[in-house]
Design a protein around this motif. Structure first.
Motif, PDB file in Angstrom:
ATOM      1  N   LEU A 114      93.839  98.179  -6.673  1.00 30.67           N
ATOM      2  CA  LEU A 114      92.916  98.808  -5.719  1.00 30.67           C
ATOM      3  C   LEU A 114      91.491  98.829  -6.266  1.00 30.67           C
ATOM      4  O   LEU A 114      90.588  99.395  -5.640  1.00 30.67           O
ATOM      5  CB  LEU A 114      93.386 100.233  -5.409  1.00 30.67           C
ATOM      6  CG  LEU A 114      94.722 100.331  -4.636  1.00 30.67           C
ATOM      7  CD1 LEU A 114      95.152 101.783  -4.518  1.00 30.67           C
ATOM      8  CD2 LEU A 114      94.597  99.690  -3.259  1.00 30.67           C
ATOM      9  N   TYR A 119     101.087 103.179  -9.929  1.00 35.73           N
ATOM     10  CA  TYR A 119     101.103 103.399  -8.477  1.00 35.73           C
ATOM     11  C   TYR A 119     100.826 104.880  -8.163  1.00 35.73           C
ATOM     12  O   TYR A 119     100.017 105.208  -7.291  1.00 35.73           O
ATOM     13  CB  TYR A 119     102.457 102.954  -7.921  1.00 35.73           C
ATOM     14  CG  TYR A 119     102.657 103.257  -6.456  1.00 35.73           C
ATOM     15  CD1 TYR A 119     101.918 102.605  -5.457  1.00 35.73           C
ATOM     16  CD2 TYR A 119     103.609 104.208  -6.052  1.00 35.73           C
ATOM     17  CE1 TYR A 119     102.115 102.885  -4.119  1.00 35.73           C
ATOM     18  CE2 TYR A 119     103.817 104.485  -4.710  1.00 35.73           C
ATOM     19  CZ  TYR A 119     103.065 103.825  -3.747  1.00 35.73           C
ATOM     20  OH  TYR A 119     103.257 104.098  -2.427  1.00 35.73           O
ATOM     21  N   ASP A 155      98.593  99.360  -5.420  1.00 37.76           N
ATOM     22  CA  ASP A 155      99.381  99.643  -4.216  1.00 37.76           C
ATOM     23  C   ASP A 155     100.492  98.598  -4.112  1.00 37.76           C
ATOM     24  O   ASP A 155     100.442  97.544  -4.762  1.00 37.76           O
ATOM     25  CB  ASP A 155      98.493  99.606  -2.972  1.00 37.76           C
ATOM     26  CG  ASP A 155      99.108 100.422  -1.822  1.00 37.76           C
ATOM     27  OD1 ASP A 155     100.255 100.896  -1.985  1.00 37.76           O
ATOM     28  OD2 ASP A 155      98.444 100.574  -0.788  1.00 37.76           O
ATOM     29  N   LYS A 156     101.479  98.912  -3.276  1.00 39.98           N
ATOM     30  CA  LYS A 156     102.619  98.006  -3.102  1.00 39.98           C
ATOM     31  C   LYS A 156     102.597  97.391  -1.705  1.00 39.98           C
ATOM     32  O   LYS A 156     102.041  97.966  -0.769  1.00 39.98           O
ATOM     33  CB  LYS A 156     103.934  98.767  -3.305  1.00 39.98           C
ATOM     34  CG  LYS A 156     104.113  99.343  -4.703  1.00 39.98           C
ATOM     35  CD  LYS A 156     105.423 100.112  -4.795  1.00 39.98           C
ATOM     36  CE  LYS A 156     105.621 100.709  -6.189  1.00 39.98           C
ATOM     37  NZ  LYS A 156     106.895 101.466  -6.292  1.00 39.98           N
TER      38      LYS A 156
END
Length: 793
Positions: free
Chosen positions: A181, A227, A233-234
């Motif tokens: 991110l 995370y 982020d996933k």
């Protein structure tokens, strides 16, 4: 703008195009070959755009608009649409059936009928809907008759709406991935491993698969820590299903061609330079280096900026062929065959469609590989019956290949050590150009082939399926550390069970065939419909306990060999290779673990090339000779010649033994001498006398029904229609019961039409097909029309 659409309904009554209007704003989007959703009656179904036009053939105000499109890019090329029309007419079938054969199964529509509340639904309708425990999107098939009765008035009033949801069978495969991110605030302090992982993720311009991070040594816990702290982020990322992922293929450099190979290559190369269509019959003995010629022809196509299609009889049975192509062309190769899952096939097909692969290697259906600039088409072992589809549409891959050869202006190569009589006859007439490879590619000699008369063996007291000469040779190979391949074209343990008191043989209740004994699960099995029952220790007819088993299959021979030679045996037949990937595992086990004996059915007769195989034994060379088929002699000669070619392909000399009760039969004698030419001449004399192919074309009509009288009446009617419309030069054989009269509870009667030229034939076939399509719906009488059949059983 308007489109002509073939709808996804397999019915003769709608085997035509229907006009639809392109909605405003979609004129630039909809093209020929697109899958579209169209209203048809009271439902919405999938269809395929066959044509785009400025004007409609009917009143434009009455033409419905298409409801939407399922793809960004068309799934069918314009060439495939032309092929679909050609095949539907030539093989008397429906357009939609051919289109669904051309496309991967994953694109076939999956229809779900759903119910939902409309915006105008009143309180009563909403109460009834929720009272049944329904929500928007509930499937109709889950409703019982009482629930349907409750909903019927609301469906009539429009307060409850029935709609169809359409999806394709296989979805894109996704896998969990992570991405940075790009957070610059905060810090990770002393968490060195987390800092290292974050640097790794941020250094990638694309999301990184979790599986890749695990392989690099980063744990789930470490990823989840980043995370939770908001650094990454996933997402679910689309990934390709690659059946060969994780496999490393060492580059295989091109070999120097010998004189005959070079001559064949130069002929084909000249045709490629001229961009001219033409069919070449590459007649090369086993081990003559046909595959190297194929590889170099394909390389030339790639160098010319074009694509290439390579067909093999059944690629799941020939993993060595895939390995050779992957080693030569790497990721340029897409593999299409029955051993792949629907998703894997779809992903391989997508690689071709999107231009990420320029070579397709596969079985029959890969002749439809969606290339737009084909430079060469090759069909290896062109004589094999697997190139003809046995279900509708009953096309032959070679016919499609000839069409594509003409369309693209490229050569078609038909390769075989034992060409079909039809192909060789065409090369004699100059319709095909014949290229001969008469020597093995290296210095290896053809194996010595000997015949053992099993009648003489029995007279001398040897009742075993292994003759004395074959026993001595197998023992000798085991002592030397060499390997043996044994062919028996009959699976199971014993052919049948018999009562020695009354002679009763257990038969399949659905088919006119005896049940085969399988010892591994102690069952009696029908190899036609799959019926299975346990073994009875008492006779079903007279209750005698004097029951025994007769005949020998691969399962029993495996047991005999283990006892006789006290060694491991690899068995390959339909029983041992049902699971995905087992063909390759068994062959790897045979090669890498140096198992002395490979035993199998005809699936081992082609594609095997192992340096330590020096002995091939055919345990019963007569298996196919007794079939009620005019091609029985040809199939016997081809099978024996092909399996003989597995021996002595490298430095070590090879030997072959044919065990037979017909040692003087010309198919067996000439296979011993590898004399294709003399076999061709003898067999052609028989075919001419009996007026069979290639002197006549054939159409086989097979009528099936549970009622035997209906079969006879229908075939009598078909005979009358043919007699009325065909010329006196044509021959109508039948009606008669099929060689196996009943399969899966269906009685079967057939008629064979032999003809040379019949202008009215296509119209007669189309009318009969239309008539019996309606009969099937009303009376359950089925008619199968097989144009140019390879099997008349």
């Amino acid at each position: 703008m308007f489109v002509s659409v073939i709808v996804d309904i397999p019915s003769k009554s709608v085997n035509q195009v229907f006009d639809y209007r392109i909605p405003d704003g979609m004129d630039e989007i909809i093209r020929v070959g697109h899958r579209v959703l169209v209203p048809f009656g009271r439902r919405t179904i999938q269809g395929y755009v066959m044509n785009v036009k400025d004007a409609a053939d009917f009143d434009p105000s009455r033409i419905k608009p298409i409801a939407g499109t399922l793809d960004i890019e068309p799934v069918l090329t314009e060439e495939m649409i032309v092929i679909a029309k050609y095949l539907a007419e030539y093989y008397i079938d429906q357009y939609i059936s051919v289109i669904e054969t051309i496309l991967p199964a994953a694109l076939k529509a999956n229809y779900k009928k759903l119910v939902r509340l409309s915006e105008s639904a009143g309180a009563d309708a909403r109460g009834a809907f929720t009272g049944l425990g329904l929500s928007d999107g509930s499937e109709i098939k889950s409703l019982n008759s009482e629930a349907l009765s409750v909903l019927r008035p609301y469906l009539k009033s429009g307060e409850v709406v029935e709609e169809t949801k359409i999806s394709q069978h296989t979805k894109k495969k996704t896998a969990l991935a992570v991405y940075s991110l790009k957070i610059t605030e905060g810090h990770l302090g002393r968490a060195k491993k987390q800092v290292e992982l974050l640097d790794r993720i941020e250094s990638s311009s694309e999301p990184i698969l979790m599986s890749d991070l695990k392989a690099e040594g980063y744990s789930n816990h470490l990823v989840n820590s980043l995370y939770k702290k908001g650094y990454i982020d996933k997402m679910n990322m689309e990934v390709e299903r690659d059946p060969y992922s994780g496999r490393i293929f060492e580059y295989d450099a091109p070999k120097v061609l010998n004189h005959e190979q070079r001559t064949a290559y130069d002929e084909v190369s000249a045709s490629m330079d001229a961009q001219s269509a033409g069919t070449y019959l590459l007649h090369g003995i086993t081990g003559s280096g046909k595959t190297e010629v194929y590889l170099q022809v394909i390389q030339k196509a790639l160098d010319d900026g074009r694509a290439a299609i390579m067909l093999v009889p059944e690629i799941a049975l020939t993993p060595q062929m895939v390995n050779r192509f992957k080693r030569r062309f790497g990721d340029d190769v897409a593999v299409l065959h029955s051993g792949l899952s629907a998703g894997e096939k779809y992903d391989e097909w997508s690689k071709i469609k999107e231009g990420r692969a320029r070579v397709s290697v596969g079985a029959r259906s890969s002749v439809f590989a969606p290339f737009e600039n084909v430079g060469a088409i090759i069909i290896d072992e062109e004589h094999e019956a697997t190139y003809k589809q046995s279900d509708r549409p009953m096309y032959h891959a070679a016919e499609v290949a000839k069409f594509r050869s003409r369309y693209h202006g490229c050569p078609l190569i038909l390769g075989s050590a034992t060409p079909s009589l039809e192909s060789y006859a065409r090369s004699e007439k100059g319709v095909y150009k014949r290229l001969e490879l008469t020597k093995r590619a290296g210095t290896e000699m053809l194996p010595d082939i000997n015949i053992v008369d099993m009648s003489a063996e029995h007279r001398e007291g040897n009742t075993s399926i292994i003759s004395k000469p074959l026993y001595e040779d197998i023992k000798d190979r085991i002592d030397k550390g060499e390997q043996t391949v044994l062919l028996l074209n009959r699976r199971g343990y014993s052919n049948f069970q018999i009562c020695q008191s009354c002679g009763h043989v257990p038969m399949c209740p659905n088919c006119d065939i005896s049940l085969t004994y399988h010892k591994s699960n102690s069952s009696l099995l029908c190899h036609y419909c799959g019926y299975e029952t346990g073994v009875h220790k008492e006779c079903d007819s007279c209750q005698s306990e004097d029951v025994t088993f007769r005949g020998t299959g691969t399962e029993k021979v495996e047991e005999i060999l283990r006892d006789m030679f006290a060694t491991d045996v690899v068995r390959m037949d339909n029983d041992t290779t049902r699971r995905k990937g087992t063909h390759e595992k068994l062959l790897d086990h045979f090669e890498n673990d140096e198992i002395p004996i490979l035993l199998g059915t005809q699936m081992i007769a082609k594609g095997l090339d192992y340096p330590m195989v020096t002995l091939v034994g055919v345990l019963n060379a007569d298996t196919m000779l007794n079939l009620p088929d005019f091609r029985a002699n040809e199939k016997t000669f081809q099978l024996l010649t092909q399996v003989s070619g597995r021996a002595g392909r490298h430095e070590l000399a090879g030997e072959v033994i044919f065990q037979t009760y017909n040692p003087e039969h010309y198919a067996i004698e000439l296979a011993t001498n590898n004399d294709y030419r003399r076999f061709y001449e003898k067999e052609m004399a028989f075919r001419k006398l009996a007026r069979y192919s290639p002197f006549y074309f054939h159409v086989l009509f097979t009528v099936s029904s549970e009622d035997v009288r209906s079969c006879l009446e229908s075939t009598t009617h078909i005979h009358a229609a043919l007699a009325e419309n065909m010329s006196e030069q044509s021959i109508i054989v039948g009606p008669s019961p099929s060689p196996i009269e009943r399969i899966n509870r269906q009685h079967r009667f057939q008629i064979l039409l032999k003809y040379k030229r019949e202008p009215a034939l296509l119209g007669v076939l189309s009318e009969l097909d239309r008539e019996y399509h309606e009969k099937y719906k009303k009376e359950d009488i089925s008619l199968k029309i097989d144009v140019n059949p390879l099997v008349i059983m």
